[in-house]
Write a protein that holds these residues in place. Structure first.
Motif, short mmCIF file in Angstrom:
data_model
loop_
_atom_site.label_atom_id
_atom_site.label_comp_id
_atom_site.label_asym_id
_atom_site.label_seq_id
_atom_site.Cartn_x
_atom_site.Cartn_y
_atom_site.Cartn_z
N LEU A 1 0.86 -1.18 0.00
CA LEU A 1 0.00 0.00 0.00
C LEU A 1 0.90 1.23 0.00
CD1 LEU A 1 -2.51 -1.25 2.72
CD2 LEU A 1 -2.88 -1.22 0.23
N PRO B 1 -1.18 8.56 3.59
CA PRO B 1 -2.05 8.19 4.71
C PRO B 1 -3.49 8.65 4.55
CG PRO B 1 0.05 8.99 5.53
CD PRO B 1 0.06 9.23 4.05
N TYR C 1 -5.73 6.18 2.61
CA TYR C 1 -5.88 4.80 3.07
C TYR C 1 -7.34 4.40 3.26
CZ TYR C 1 -1.25 2.79 3.76
OH TYR C 1 -0.02 2.22 3.54
N SER D 1 2.26 -1.94 4.60
CA SER D 1 1.94 -0.51 4.70
C SER D 1 3.21 0.30 4.93
CB SER D 1 0.97 -0.27 5.85
OG SER D 1 0.85 1.12 6.11
N ILE E 1 -0.19 4.75 10.23
CA ILE E 1 -1.26 3.79 9.94
C ILE E 1 -0.98 2.48 10.68
CG2 ILE E 1 -2.47 2.49 8.15
CD1 ILE E 1 -3.00 5.47 8.03
N ILE F 1 -5.77 -1.11 9.54
CA ILE F 1 -5.88 -1.79 8.25
C ILE F 1 -6.85 -2.95 8.35
CG2 ILE F 1 -4.60 -3.19 6.56
CD1 ILE F 1 -2.16 -1.40 7.19
#
Length: 267
Positions: free
Chosen positions: A68, A72, A75, A94, A99, A104
């Motif tokens: 990913l 941020p 997300y 990530s 995060i 997640i």
């Protein structure tokens, strides 16, 4: 490696990771799936054989490991879109500040395997420093490919998630501190009439040599400082000025501000 790796976002950091893997034959371009709203960022990898996907869902479905590589603030939208996909057998990586693993999983509505990473920009030159934190359910088999992805472009260290916001100031943001330190030295030199390029060359070599001394001399940092500081000498005069102006306290305040901002951005 017999896994497919997908990248959602192909910015500078994703490019550095991809280049490291392809340069070292860790993965074939044909086993890389990529998506970015700006398709021009993907073209170099497409020319090498990477699969340019139509959507983030397409990347996720086709890949075993999904990086990913978005900001941020993006997300929530990305993870919400992916929540309808069965991701039970996939690993998410990530690289965004703040995060959390739990965020997640919550947004995906699945207890997926996650590796939280704080890399830094020198990855672009294969001189990176990356802090990695795998989720508790991560097996060695699942984690090793992710670790290698970053180790191919520099140093990696495993860090507990409780310290992943604090580590940003140690390796993620710290290149900027070092550039500022170097700039102040070069600007001083130029102000004294010294050629800028010559001063920059000297400080760059000094930083490289100092880093190697920290790694290889066998001395701790306090000892290394003392070895440059003769009693009554020029270096000690500079160090005394640093102390009088609370250099250490300023650094701690700056790093704390960095961590606090990560907490504010955190989810």
């Amino acid at each position: 490696m017999n896994k497919k790796i997908g990248f959602i976002g192909v910015g500078n950091m994703a490019t550095a990771i991809l280049n490291g893997m392809l340069r070292n034959d860790f993965v074939k371009a044909q086993d890389v799936c990529i998506f970015d709203l700006d398709t021009s960022k993907c073209q170099n990898f497409v020319l090498q054989g990477a699969d340019l996907c139509d959507s983030i869902k397409d990347v996720t479905v086709k890949s075993d490991i999904i990086v990913l590589a978005v900001k941020p603030q993006n997300y929530a939208e990305v993870l919400d879109t992916l929540s309808a996909i069965d991701c039970a057998d996939k690993v998410f990586v990530s690289i965004a500040a703040g995060i959390s693993i739990n965020y997640i999983r919550t947004m995906l509505k699945q207890s997926v395997k996650v590796v939280r990473v704080m890399p830094n920009t020198p990855l672009l030159l294969s001189k990176g420093a990356s802090a990695l934190c795998p989720s508790d359910d991560m097996t060695a088999e699942d984690f090793e490919p992710v670790k290698t992805m970053f180790a191919l472009s520099g140093v990696v260290e495993i860090i507990e998630e409780a310290h992943m916001n604090e580590i940003i100031s140690v390796n993620g943001s710290s290149p900027a501190y070092i550039y500022l330190f170097a700039k102040s030295i070069v600007d001083y030199a130029v102000g004294c009439g010294i050629d800028r390029e010559k001063a920059l060359n000297l400080i760059c070599a000094t930083l490289e040599g100092s880093a190697q001394m920290m790694r290889s001399s066998g001395d701790d940092l306090d000892t290394l400082i003392k070895k440059v500081s003769s009693p009554g000498g020029t270096t000690l005069a500079a160090l005394n000025s640093f102390e009088e102006n609370k250099f250490t306290e300023i650094m701690v305040q700056a790093m704390t501000a960095c961590t606090n901002r990560a907490e504010e951005l955190g989810k």
